[in-house]
Each structure stands twice: as C-alpha cells, then as structure tokens.
Design an enzyme around this catalytic site. Sequence first.
Site, PDB file in Angstrom:
ATOM      1  CG  ASP A  28      -1.986  -1.183   1.398  1.00 25.60           C
ATOM      2  OD1 ASP A  28      -2.080  -1.214   0.235  1.00 25.60           O
ATOM      3  OD2 ASP A  28      -2.061  -1.654   2.374  1.00 25.60           O
ATOM      4  CE  LYS A  46      -8.536  -2.207  -1.574  1.00 25.53           C
ATOM      5  NZ  LYS A  46      -6.698  -2.709  -0.766  1.00 25.53           N
ATOM      6  CG  MET A  95      -8.741   4.636   7.655  1.00 24.76           C
ATOM      7  SD  MET A  95      -8.964   3.290   6.397  1.00 24.76           S
ATOM      8  CE  MET A  95      -9.905   2.238   7.765  1.00 24.76           C
TER       9      MET A  95
END
Length: 250
Positions: free
Chosen positions: A38, A60, A175
């Site tokens: 990632d 992502k 997040m």
Amino acid sequence: MNQKNGKVFLVGSGPGDPELLTLKADRLIKSADVMVCDQLPGKEILESIPESVEKIDAGKSAGNHKLSQNEINQVLVNKAREGKTVVRLKGGDPYIFGRGGEEVEELVKEGINFEVIPGITSAIAVPACAGIPLTHRDHASMVTFITGHEDPTKNESSLDWESLSNFEGTIVILMGVKRLKQNAQQLIKHGKNPKTPVAIIENGTHSDQRVTVGTIESIADIAEDRGVKPPAITVIGDVVKLRNKLGFND
C-alpha cells in the site's frame, strides 16, 4: 498446507516512521521475492525495498483502488503458488482496519502458508507522537477504535452511534476525514457534548505531521479551513486537552 507453495507474510509497517518498523518486518522487506504494498507505509519505508524485489502496487485511496480486494487476494495466492516469498506490506497493523483478516481467510481457503507480523498501529502511535495519551486516570479509563470508512456495499452502518455518544472514554477514528462532518453530526445527534475536544492528526509520525484541534461542533469547519487531508487519525475526548499541558502546541 502445500509445502511446494511459497509463503505469504502479512507485515505491519507501523505508522510510517521507519524507526518504528519492527526488526522482523525490516528483515522480511529485505528478503522478499515479491512485495504487494500500500501507500500507507510511507515514502522512506517504500524506498527501502530492494530493487531486486518484484513490487506490486495495491494502494488504495478514496475513489481510486489500483487493485480490488479480490484481485489483491488472488495476487497473493498466485505468487505463493509460484514458490515465492511474498510480503503483503501494510501501514500500521495488518489486523486493525487493514483487511488482513480477509486476506488470511483467502490464503487458508487456498491452502497457502502464511504468517502475520504485527505492526505498531497508527491508532496508538500517532496520538502518542502528537502529545495525546489515549488513556489517563483523570480523563479516560477506556478507549475504542472505529473506522471512518466502512464497506460502501453495506446496507447500513455497523457503528452504534448511540453507544459511542454515551462512551466516556477516548474515541479514535481511522480513515475518517471524508466523513468528518457526518460523524460529528451523528455524535451530537445521539447526545455527545458538542464541546468535547477533538484533534485530527495528519501524516502522524512523519516530519510533516500536523495537528488540528477543535470541538465536535467546530472541527469540521476548522478542518475545511485548514485543508485537512488523509491520511489522518481523529481523536475525540478530554485527553486532547492534555496536549498543551504536556508541552505540545497547536
């Protein structure tokens, strides 16, 4: 497990500071055949991956998934079946909102040998580096971690906002920048004191770490004015007030 296969290591790289990488994680990064990574591990850690390693970008971000989760799962299986040592490099800890559990389920189903290497989760490390102790005898005896980015295919949220609003400890949201305003509204709607302190920590543990402080009722507007962007950790609770007392200035 099929011993002819290689092995998959789900490696937590910690919150981004390369000095917070575990010794085992560092060894595996340097000895892998294939790296499925990632963006959250951070530039310095990603740049430490040897040139000889096959690198597969599985990063992502909101609205931009280079590989779907199913595609990532299949890459891990396929590369292991080639007899490779595969490192699935993740930010923080693989099992804390990192989809590590989903990937392990697939590896087990396909008979692939695996090992999980824990990492220092950003949920704990980032507030600490920003001067916020998540628990304190005078302010919070409990802490809970929630995701600010649930599976969009779910019919309804799994978050119990009423319980969270009555929770007397510290709430840490990972997040959660995109839904900051909605999350704040949900807490106020279900009875949380609008004056409860909030801190948003961008790029935690990195040299460009930035902290934005407000209250539940004001934080969304303040964050918009300051251009707050992910990756960021949101901390909600009275422990946020300790920043200045511990010598950290906003």
